[in-house]
Design an enzyme around this catalytic site. Sequence first.
Site, PDB file in Angstrom:
ATOM      1  N   ALA A  19     -10.946  -6.477   0.843  1.00 18.57           N
ATOM      2  CA  ALA A  19     -11.369  -5.439   0.983  1.00 18.57           C
ATOM      3  C   ALA A  19     -10.235  -4.223   1.898  1.00 18.57           C
ATOM      4  O   ALA A  19      -9.099  -4.958   2.026  1.00 18.57           O
ATOM      5  CB  ALA A  19     -12.613  -5.446   2.169  1.00 18.57           C
ATOM      6  N   ASP A  20     -10.993  -3.095   1.440  1.00 15.33           N
ATOM      7  CA  ASP A  20     -10.167  -2.547   2.377  1.00 15.33           C
ATOM      8  C   ASP A  20     -10.256  -1.079   2.936  1.00 15.33           C
ATOM      9  O   ASP A  20     -11.343  -0.928   2.483  1.00 15.33           O
ATOM     10  CB  ASP A  20      -8.665  -2.131   1.815  1.00 15.33           C
ATOM     11  CG  ASP A  20      -7.296  -1.493   2.199  1.00 15.33           C
ATOM     12  OD1 ASP A  20      -6.342  -2.217   2.826  1.00 15.33           O
ATOM     13  OD2 ASP A  20      -7.349  -0.061   2.215  1.00 15.33           O
ATOM     14  N   THR A  21      -9.731  -0.232   4.607  1.00 14.57           N
ATOM     15  CA  THR A  21     -10.312   0.882   5.141  1.00 14.57           C
ATOM     16  C   THR A  21      -9.558   1.507   5.096  1.00 14.57           C
ATOM     17  O   THR A  21      -7.768   0.812   5.139  1.00 14.57           O
ATOM     18  CB  THR A  21     -11.202  -0.302   6.336  1.00 14.57           C
ATOM     19  OG1 THR A  21     -11.534  -1.175   6.155  1.00 14.57           O
ATOM     20  CG2 THR A  21     -11.541   1.214   7.127  1.00 14.57           C
ATOM     21  N   LYS A  77      -4.805  -5.463  -3.862  1.00 16.07           N
ATOM     22  CA  LYS A  77      -4.783  -6.824  -3.335  1.00 16.07           C
ATOM     23  C   LYS A  77      -6.328  -7.823  -3.801  1.00 16.07           C
ATOM     24  O   LYS A  77      -5.980  -9.153  -4.192  1.00 16.07           O
ATOM     25  CB  LYS A  77      -5.541  -6.429  -2.228  1.00 16.07           C
ATOM     26  CG  LYS A  77      -5.014  -5.500  -0.667  1.00 16.07           C
ATOM     27  CD  LYS A  77      -5.563  -5.044   0.263  1.00 16.07           C
ATOM     28  CE  LYS A  77      -4.398  -4.564   1.334  1.00 16.07           C
ATOM     29  NZ  LYS A  77      -5.425  -4.655   2.327  1.00 16.07           N
ATOM     30  N   GLU A  88       0.658  -1.137  -0.296  1.00 15.42           N
ATOM     31  CA  GLU A  88       0.237   0.233   0.243  1.00 15.42           C
ATOM     32  C   GLU A  88       1.138   0.821  -0.122  1.00 15.42           C
ATOM     33  O   GLU A  88       0.054   2.177  -0.128  1.00 15.42           O
ATOM     34  CB  GLU A  88      -1.068  -0.001   1.053  1.00 15.42           C
ATOM     35  CG  GLU A  88      -2.045  -0.873   1.385  1.00 15.42           C
ATOM     36  CD  GLU A  88      -2.774  -1.231   2.437  1.00 15.42           C
ATOM     37  OE1 GLU A  88      -2.312  -0.027   3.042  1.00 15.42           O
ATOM     38  OE2 GLU A  88      -3.338  -2.009   2.733  1.00 15.42           O
TER      39      GLU A  88
END
Length: 186
Positions: free
Chosen positions: A68-70, A50, A31
């Site tokens: 998912a990513d946050t 991802k 990231e």
Amino acid sequence: MLRLASNSISRATILSDFGIAFIQEGCDFDEDTIIAQTPKSFVYQATLGKYQACKKKFGIEEIPLLVADTVVTANNQILRKAKDEADARRILELQSGSVTSIVTCMIYESRSLYFLDIVSTDYMFDTFETLDLQHYLDSGQWRGKAGACMVEGFCKKYIKEVKGLQSNAMGLGVERLLPFLKSNNV
């Protein structure tokens, strides 16, 4: 059954709580290479990166893929995972007494469906008490958390108002995914 391509304990707990059968196995994606001006752009790029790495590694033929990513944002700043305790303090102090938005992006793909969603949950936090904040920092629970934030933990008692899904703030707005899972017999 689906493959949760994430090492997040929170995401696994959410799927379990909703009775969704899954296996959990993450992929590597850096990231730190992302350059983004907005939280939505950042979280989209992170999730897409991802997703591409995990799709290449696992495919979708046998088991559908969920990635998912946050990201957390407060005071117009993207608040990533804290590098150390001093960074965690800085990040949490930005959230103290202000509106904090938790933005999650998820991609689900099976042989018959591709679903992409970006959603935000907004929290109005009271001012964090100094000793309580120090205790949280000392606990190390902030490690690996976007924005060092735990709305289900430390931050919970400081919540004055919420707009959006709590599950999204914990890393996976599963309620938005459920209709698609049902249509795919997952």
